[in-house]
Design an enzyme around this catalytic site. Structure first.
Site: not given
Length: 300
Positions: A216-218
Site C-alpha cells: 500500500g501507499h507510503d
C-alpha cells in the site's frame, strides 16, 4: 510532496480560496499525510476527532474545516472542504498524466534491459544492470536502482487506495507521491506497489518479493526483507530491515514491524510488533499460540 521551491501561506490560500491564520509570508515547503508530516508541511484534517492529532503533529500548516486556536509557530488554512482543497494544492504543483502523455523523460542506466512490452510513465529513473520483464507497468516519477529484477505483469506506482464517502459516492485522494525501488531488489510476477499519496512507497535494498504481493501507499519496506506470495501490506506501514513475511499475511495500515521479525503464513497483524516469530489470525507469539493449541486439544 515537496514543492520545487518554498511557497508563501498567502499563495497557497489564494490557490484554494481559503482563509489563512498566520503571517502571509509564512513559509510552506510541501504537503504530507498525517503519518508522514515534517516541519514545513501542510496536513489536512476534516473531523473534530482528529483536530488535536493534526494540530500537535510535526506539520506547521494545518488545512482545517473550522477556525480554531492556532498553535504557536504554526499557521492555519481554514477551508469548507479540506479533503478537496488538499487535492487542489497537490495537483496544482504536480501534474497527473496517468499515461495520457509520453514526455520521454526517462533516465536509463547502462546495461539495463527493458522488454519492449513494458509501459513506462514520465519522469522515471532506472539504474544500471536492471532487468524489466514483459508487461511491467512503471508509473510516473518512479525511481529504480541498480541490479533490480522486476518480473512480468508487476505494476509500480498505481493510485493509492484512499477514499472518502461523499454524497453516497467514493471520492479519491489523488496520489502525487512515487515509488522508490532501491538497488539489488527482486520483485516477482503480478505484484502491485502503490505510489505514495504525498511521499514515497519504498522497497529497501536487497529485499526480495515473491509473486502476487500488494504493497500500500507510503509503506516503507526495509533492507533485505523476504516477502512470500499473496501478502497484503496496507498503507503507511514501516517494515524494518530483515523481516521475513510468509504467504497470505495481512498487515493493517500504519503499523511498524521490528527488525528481524518473522510472520508465519496467514498471520493477521493488527498492532505494532516487536522482534519475534508470530502466527495466527490475530498474530501472536508462535510459542504462545502452540501452547494454546495443546491446551485446547487436551480439553477433548
Amino acid at each position: 510532496m515537496k514543492f520545487h521551491q518554498p511557497q508563501k501561506l498567502r499563495t497557497i490560500a489564494d490557490i484554494i480560496g481559503a482563509k489563512f491564520i498566520g503571517p502571509e509570508d509564512f513559509e510552506v515547503l510541501g504537503t504530507n499525510e498525517i503519518h508522514m508530516v515534517k516541519p514545513g508541511d501542510i496536513v489536512f484534517v476534516n473531523h473534530p476527532k482528529y483536530y488535536d492529532k493534526a494540530l500537535n503533529s510535526a506539520a506547521t500548516i494545518i488545512l482545517i474545516d473550522k477556525e480554531v486556536e492556532c498553535p504557536e509557530g504554526k499557521a492555519l488554512l481554514v477551508s469548507e472542504d479540506p479533503f478537496r482543497d488538499f487535492n487542489k494544492i497537490n495537483t496544482h504543483f504536480t501534474r497527473i498524466y496517468n499515461f495520457t502523455e509520453e514526455l520521454h523523460d526517462v533516465e536509463i542506466g547502462e546495461g539495463t534491459h527493458i522488454h519492449r512490452s513494458a509501459v513506462i510513465g514520465n519522469n522515471v529513473k532506472i539504474g544500471k544492470n536492471t532487468l524489466i520483464f514483459p508487461n511491467v507497468v512503471i508509473g510516473d516519477r518512479t525511481v529504480i536502482g541498480d541490479n533490480v529484477v522486476i518480473q512480468s505483469n508487476t505494476v509500480l506506482g498505481g493510485d493509492a487506495f484512499y477514499y472518502r464517502k461523499l454524497d453516497g459516492n467514493f471520492d479519491r485522494l489523488i496520489s502525487v507521491g512515487n515509488v522508490v525501488i532501491e538497488s539489488n531488489v527482486e520483485i516477482g510476477n503480478g505484484c502491485t506497489i502503490d505510489r505514495g499519496v504525498t511521499d514515497s512507497t519504498v522497497i529497501g535494498e536487497g529485499s526480495v518479493l515473491d509473486n502476487q504481493i500488494q504493497i500500500g501507499h507510503d509503506t516503507v519496506i526495509g533492507k533485505r526483507c523476504l516477502i512470500a506470495s499473496q501478502t497484503g501490506i496496507a498503507g503507511c506501514c514501516i517494515i524494518e530491515d530483515e523481516v521475513t513475511i510468509w504467504g497470505q499475511v495481512g498487515i493493517a495500515s500504519g503499523l511498524r514491524i521490528e527488525k528481524g521479525t518473522v510472520l508465519l503464513a496467514k498471520a493477521g497483524v493488527n498492532r505494532d510488533l516487536t522482534k519475534g516469530t508470530y502466527f495466527g489470525f490475530l498474530a501472536e507469539d508462535f510459542r504462545t499460540y502452540l501452547k494454546k493449541e495443546v491446551k485446547l486439544r487436551n480439553l477433548k
